[in-house]
Design a protein around this motif. Structure first.
Motif, PDB file in Angstrom:
ATOM      1  N   LEU A   1       0.822  -1.080  -0.213  1.00 49.85           N
ATOM      2  CA  LEU A   1      -0.014   0.072  -0.052  1.00 49.85           C
ATOM      3  C   LEU A   1       1.005   1.269  -0.179  1.00 49.85           C
ATOM      4  O   LEU A   1       1.787   1.379   0.807  1.00 49.85           O
ATOM      5  N   LEU A   2       0.449   2.165  -1.051  1.00 53.73           N
ATOM      6  CA  LEU A   2       1.261   3.476  -1.075  1.00 53.73           C
ATOM      7  C   LEU A   2       0.096   4.389  -0.582  1.00 53.73           C
ATOM      8  O   LEU A   2      -0.816   4.199  -0.237  1.00 53.73           O
ATOM      9  N   LYS A   3       0.337   5.793  -0.924  1.00 52.93           N
ATOM     10  CA  LYS A   3      -0.361   6.847  -0.349  1.00 52.93           C
ATOM     11  C   LYS A   3      -1.681   6.681  -0.969  1.00 52.93           C
ATOM     12  O   LYS A   3      -2.842   6.852  -0.390  1.00 52.93           O
ATOM     13  N   ASN A   4      -1.774   6.388  -2.450  1.00 45.88           N
ATOM     14  CA  ASN A   4      -2.944   6.242  -3.042  1.00 45.88           C
ATOM     15  C   ASN A   4      -3.167   5.165  -4.164  1.00 45.88           C
ATOM     16  O   ASN A   4      -3.775   5.290  -5.190  1.00 45.88           O
ATOM     17  N   MET A   5      -2.516   4.095  -3.706  1.00 47.58           N
ATOM     18  CA  MET A   5      -2.485   2.986  -4.727  1.00 47.58           C
ATOM     19  C   MET A   5      -2.212   1.606  -3.873  1.00 47.58           C
ATOM     20  O   MET A   5      -1.459   1.623  -2.960  1.00 47.58           O
ATOM     21  N   VAL A   6      -2.936   0.581  -4.146  1.00 53.94           N
ATOM     22  CA  VAL A   6      -2.728  -0.763  -3.830  1.00 53.94           C
ATOM     23  C   VAL A   6      -1.991  -1.750  -4.982  1.00 53.94           C
ATOM     24  O   VAL A   6      -2.788  -1.597  -5.911  1.00 53.94           O
TER      25      VAL A   6
ATOM     26  N   ILE B   1       0.467  -8.046 -10.560  1.00 58.20           N
ATOM     27  CA  ILE B   1      -0.645  -8.690 -11.012  1.00 58.20           C
ATOM     28  C   ILE B   1      -1.669  -7.603 -11.098  1.00 58.20           C
ATOM     29  O   ILE B   1      -2.600  -7.696 -12.243  1.00 58.20           O
ATOM     30  N   PHE B   2      -2.197  -7.119 -10.057  1.00 52.45           N
ATOM     31  CA  PHE B   2      -3.317  -6.014 -10.029  1.00 52.45           C
ATOM     32  C   PHE B   2      -2.711  -4.777  -9.288  1.00 52.45           C
ATOM     33  O   PHE B   2      -1.662  -4.549  -8.598  1.00 52.45           O
ATOM     34  N   SER B   3      -3.298  -3.711  -9.679  1.00 55.48           N
ATOM     35  CA  SER B   3      -3.184  -2.387  -9.442  1.00 55.48           C
ATOM     36  C   SER B   3      -4.465  -1.543  -9.104  1.00 55.48           C
ATOM     37  O   SER B   3      -5.425  -1.632  -9.918  1.00 55.48           O
ATOM     38  N   PHE B   4      -4.546  -0.945  -7.846  1.00 56.29           N
ATOM     39  CA  PHE B   4      -5.819  -0.268  -7.724  1.00 56.29           C
ATOM     40  C   PHE B   4      -5.520   1.125  -7.168  1.00 56.29           C
ATOM     41  O   PHE B   4      -4.519   1.305  -6.318  1.00 56.29           O
ATOM     42  N   ASP B   5      -6.526   2.158  -7.497  1.00 53.37           N
ATOM     43  CA  ASP B   5      -6.304   3.495  -7.086  1.00 53.37           C
ATOM     44  C   ASP B   5      -7.125   3.636  -5.716  1.00 53.37           C
ATOM     45  O   ASP B   5      -8.376   3.060  -5.941  1.00 53.37           O
ATOM     46  N   THR B   6      -6.608   4.559  -4.860  1.00 55.09           N
ATOM     47  CA  THR B   6      -7.386   4.811  -3.615  1.00 55.09           C
ATOM     48  C   THR B   6      -7.340   6.274  -3.602  1.00 55.09           C
ATOM     49  O   THR B   6      -6.684   7.093  -3.892  1.00 55.09           O
ATOM     50  N   ILE B   7      -8.168   6.723  -2.443  1.00 57.88           N
ATOM     51  CA  ILE B   7      -8.077   8.002  -1.959  1.00 57.88           C
ATOM     52  C   ILE B   7      -6.808   7.969  -1.157  1.00 57.88           C
ATOM     53  O   ILE B   7      -6.178   7.061  -0.647  1.00 57.88           O
ATOM     54  N   ASP B   8      -6.234   9.167  -0.829  1.00 54.47           N
ATOM     55  CA  ASP B   8      -5.329   9.399  -0.016  1.00 54.47           C
ATOM     56  C   ASP B   8      -5.273   8.480   1.211  1.00 54.47           C
ATOM     57  O   ASP B   8      -6.303   8.833   2.163  1.00 54.47           O
TER      58      ASP B   8
ATOM     59  N   CYS C   1     -11.619   3.070  -1.062  1.00 60.05           N
ATOM     60  CA  CYS C   1     -11.688   3.194  -2.466  1.00 60.05           C
ATOM     61  C   CYS C   1     -11.430   4.761  -2.812  1.00 60.05           C
ATOM     62  O   CYS C   1     -10.929   5.486  -1.740  1.00 60.05           O
ATOM     63  N   ARG C   2     -11.545   5.401  -4.064  1.00 62.04           N
ATOM     64  CA  ARG C   2     -11.411   6.629  -4.240  1.00 62.04           C
ATOM     65  C   ARG C   2     -12.313   7.521  -3.646  1.00 62.04           C
ATOM     66  O   ARG C   2     -12.162   8.720  -3.614  1.00 62.04           O
ATOM     67  N   ASN C   3     -13.374   7.035  -3.226  1.00 67.44           N
ATOM     68  CA  ASN C   3     -14.460   8.074  -2.543  1.00 67.44           C
ATOM     69  C   ASN C   3     -14.451   7.691  -1.102  1.00 67.44           C
ATOM     70  O   ASN C   3     -14.455   6.729  -0.619  1.00 67.44           O
ATOM     71  N   SER C   4     -14.562   8.973  -0.302  1.00 68.67           N
ATOM     72  CA  SER C   4     -14.355   8.837   1.067  1.00 68.67           C
ATOM     73  C   SER C   4     -15.553   8.252   1.640  1.00 68.67           C
ATOM     74  O   SER C   4     -16.582   8.102   1.135  1.00 68.67           O
ATOM     75  N   GLY C   5     -15.161   7.292   2.805  1.00 64.68           N
ATOM     76  CA  GLY C   5     -16.072   6.452   3.334  1.00 64.68           C
ATOM     77  C   GLY C   5     -16.120   5.022   2.747  1.00 64.68           C
ATOM     78  O   GLY C   5     -17.162   4.404   3.353  1.00 64.68           O
ATOM     79  N   GLN C   6     -15.967   4.970   1.646  1.00 62.93           N
ATOM     80  CA  GLN C   6     -16.322   3.753   0.774  1.00 62.93           C
ATOM     81  C   GLN C   6     -15.186   2.460   1.025  1.00 62.93           C
ATOM     82  O   GLN C   6     -13.826   3.115   0.915  1.00 62.93           O
ATOM     83  N   LEU C   7     -15.546   1.346   0.898  1.00 58.49           N
ATOM     84  CA  LEU C   7     -14.346   0.366   0.960  1.00 58.49           C
ATOM     85  C   LEU C   7     -14.708  -0.366  -0.293  1.00 58.49           C
ATOM     86  O   LEU C   7     -15.555  -0.643  -0.866  1.00 58.49           O
ATOM     87  N   HIS C   8     -13.096  -1.025  -0.688  1.00 56.13           N
ATOM     88  CA  HIS C   8     -13.034  -1.613  -1.798  1.00 56.13           C
ATOM     89  C   HIS C   8     -12.850  -3.185  -1.243  1.00 56.13           C
ATOM     90  O   HIS C   8     -11.960  -3.395  -0.488  1.00 56.13           O
ATOM     91  N   ILE C   9     -13.503  -4.025  -1.791  1.00 56.13           N
ATOM     92  CA  ILE C   9     -13.261  -5.387  -1.375  1.00 56.13           C
ATOM     93  C   ILE C   9     -12.983  -6.382  -2.411  1.00 56.13           C
ATOM     94  O   ILE C   9     -13.558  -6.178  -3.706  1.00 56.13           O
ATOM     95  N   VAL C  10     -11.713  -6.720  -2.619  1.00 51.86           N
ATOM     96  CA  VAL C  10     -11.398  -7.658  -3.722  1.00 51.86           C
ATOM     97  C   VAL C  10     -10.835  -8.906  -3.356  1.00 51.86           C
ATOM     98  O   VAL C  10      -9.935  -9.330  -2.168  1.00 51.86           O
ATOM     99  N   ASP C  11     -11.130  -9.976  -4.051  1.00 48.25           N
ATOM    100  CA  ASP C  11     -10.894 -11.525  -3.831  1.00 48.25           C
ATOM    101  C   ASP C  11      -9.741 -11.829  -4.857  1.00 48.25           C
ATOM    102  O   ASP C  11      -9.978 -11.920  -5.972  1.00 48.25           O
ATOM    103  N   ILE C  12      -8.515 -11.600  -4.475  1.00 48.40           N
ATOM    104  CA  ILE C  12      -7.185 -11.799  -5.527  1.00 48.40           C
ATOM    105  C   ILE C  12      -6.912 -13.230  -5.922  1.00 48.40           C
ATOM    106  O   ILE C  12      -6.100 -13.325  -6.547  1.00 48.40           O
ATOM    107  N   LEU C  13      -7.788 -14.323  -5.259  1.00 50.61           N
ATOM    108  CA  LEU C  13      -7.355 -15.490  -5.445  1.00 50.61           C
ATOM    109  C   LEU C  13      -8.784 -16.354  -5.697  1.00 50.61           C
ATOM    110  O   LEU C  13      -8.921 -17.536  -5.269  1.00 50.61           O
ATOM    111  N   ASN C  14      -9.774 -15.547  -6.392  1.00 46.93           N
ATOM    112  CA  ASN C  14     -10.920 -16.116  -6.568  1.00 46.93           C
ATOM    113  C   ASN C  14     -11.171 -17.039  -7.975  1.00 46.93           C
ATOM    114  O   ASN C  14     -10.737 -16.550  -9.342  1.00 46.93           O
ATOM    115  N   LYS C  15     -10.963 -18.370  -7.792  1.00 52.70           N
ATOM    116  CA  LYS C  15     -10.796 -19.333  -9.110  1.00 52.70           C
ATOM    117  C   LYS C  15     -12.539 -19.614  -9.482  1.00 52.70           C
ATOM    118  O   LYS C  15     -12.953 -20.227  -8.497  1.00 52.70           O
ATOM    119  N   LYS C  16     -12.660 -19.469 -10.615  1.00 47.78           N
ATOM    120  CA  LYS C  16     -14.190 -19.900 -11.008  1.00 47.78           C
ATOM    121  C   LYS C  16     -14.111 -20.919 -11.977  1.00 47.78           C
ATOM    122  O   LYS C  16     -13.143 -20.646 -13.181  1.00 47.78           O
TER     123      LYS C  16
END
Length: 397
Positions: free
Chosen positions: A147-152, A164-171, A192-207
């Motif tokens: 985790l960096l200031k505004n990126m995962v 593999i993946f990169s995601f933008d976030t709020i500061d 996530c990028r909007n204040s008060g919101q959460l980003h949920i990611v399954d990075i090992l989801n096999k379907k």
């Protein structure tokens, strides 16, 4: 969890003994780091399992004439290292790998460099460098999460990691995030990028796809958890629930990570507070919450007649009353602060078992164990059925 909570000091206060504390994935061990290096302990009973003191580099490789091989030997005169501080540490279960980021007054590594330390070989096995300081790290057997200031950023765990993946976030200056690993999922949560919101990611989801065979896919969900910026988050061990608190600190909300539905809303108090840490019990049935007011709250996530129920106000069912009276409160709480402290200490939470909470205090550098027990001194209809009792404490440095 919030691993990089800033520590406010005054002219009269001393420096914290610990720069960072982190429990491993199943809470069976915890790691601490300081200006000198790092240590790893079992959670309970508390026993040291690994230690690396970077202040002394008095080891040298000597040649064995009989075997023709080299081996390490303690030098006659220890050499002092000028760069020793570790600011972030994360374990990989009980393996010999730990993630390290420099910190303190004399960082061992740059703040923008992640080092995966192999303690068996006593050297870094993987190094990742970035353009900005690293704020948090998570490890699994297959992924490295930064985790960096505004990126995962999500990398593969191998000698030469691939992004593999990169995601933008709020500061996200505090590195707010959490990671839960199960046999079939690897759930990651962060703002996530909007204040008060959460980003949920399954990075090992096999379907399974009948036409394409097995294919790796990422599942992404958004949760509107709070109106204010997210201060602290934690996932249940199963990864099915996420608890969150905003920088107001009066309400803790628990959401389903799959449907994003609100499951529970708990009240910590009426006045504002900074939630410094939260942690689900190993069975996922209790939630421990610690604030800068140094009050430990325990909530039942699944309340029943056997396990007990969370507290509610006597006026909760009357109409036209404010929402405050309809709130759900912790079933037990305790003031765990030290009145002699110049400033409030900052604690990191863990569980020794489903009835015992562990707190590691950064400034005092101590380990404390609190047991949740039935209160037999009062009748059930005249007070709380439960109480929190301090079972013991030990210094960790």
């Amino acid at each position: 969890m919030n691993t990089q909570k800033s520590l406010q000091t005054s002219a009269l206060s001393k420096e914290p003994k610990l720069l960072n504390v982190a429990f491993n994935q199943d809470q069976s061990c915890f790691a601490i780091c300081s200006e000198k290096g790092f240590q790893v302990f079992s959670t309970y009973p508390m026993e040291m399992k690994m230690e690396r003191d970077f202040t002394l580099t008095g080891r040298r490789l000597t040649h064995d004439e009989e075997t023709g091989s080299g081996h390490w030997k303690e030098a006659d005169t220890a050499v002092k290292s000028s760069t020793t501080g570790i600011g972030i540490i994360k374990m990989l279960y009980k393996t010999n790998y730990v993630a390290l980021v420099g910190g303190g007054k004399k960082p061992r590594f740059p703040l923008n460099k992640l080092c995966i330390w192999d303690d068996l070989k006593e050297k870094n096995s993987i190094i990742l460098e970035f353009t900005t300081p690293i704020l948090n790290v998570h490890l699994s057997r297959t992924h490295i999460i930064v985790l960096l200031k505004n990126m995962v950023l999500v990398y593969s765990f191998k000698l030469k990691p691939d992004l593999i993946f990169s995601f933008d976030t709020i500061d996200n200056y505090s590195g707010v995030s959490d990671h839960a690993i199960t046999e079939n999922s690897s759930i990651l949560v962060f703002p996530c990028r909007n204040s008060g919101q959460l980003h949920i990611v399954d990075i090992l989801n096999k379907k399974k796809n009948s036409s394409e065979g097995d294919e790796d896919k990422k599942t992404v969900s958004l949760i509107k958890a709070h109106k204010n910026p997210i201060q602290c988050v934690c996932l249940s061990p199963s990864g099915k629930m996420v608890a969150s608190a905003s920088d107001i600190g009066t309400i803790i909300r628990v959401h389903d990570t799959r449907s994003c539905a609100l499951l529970y809303e708990f009240r910590r108090g009426l006045d504002n507070a900074i939630i410094t840490d939260m942690k689900f019990s190993p069975n996922g049935m209790k939630l421990a919450v610690l604030s800068d007011k140094n009050t430990l709250h325990i909530y039942h996530v699944y309340g029943d007649e056997v396990n007990g129920k969370n507290k509610t106000h006597i006026l909760k069912d009357l109409p036209l009353f404010p929402n405050y009276f309809k709130s759900t409160w912790s079933f037990v709480s305790k003031d765990v602060g030290n009145k002699n402290d110049v400033i409030n200490d900052v604690g990191t939470l863990g569980w020794a078992d489903d009835e015992s909470v562990i707190i590691i205090w950064k400034f005092r550098g101590i380990w404390e164990k609190y047991d949740i027990i039935i209160n037999n001194s009062i009748e059930h209809n005249k007070g709380s059925r439960w109480q929190i009792v301090k079972e013991g404490w030990r210094s960790v440095c």
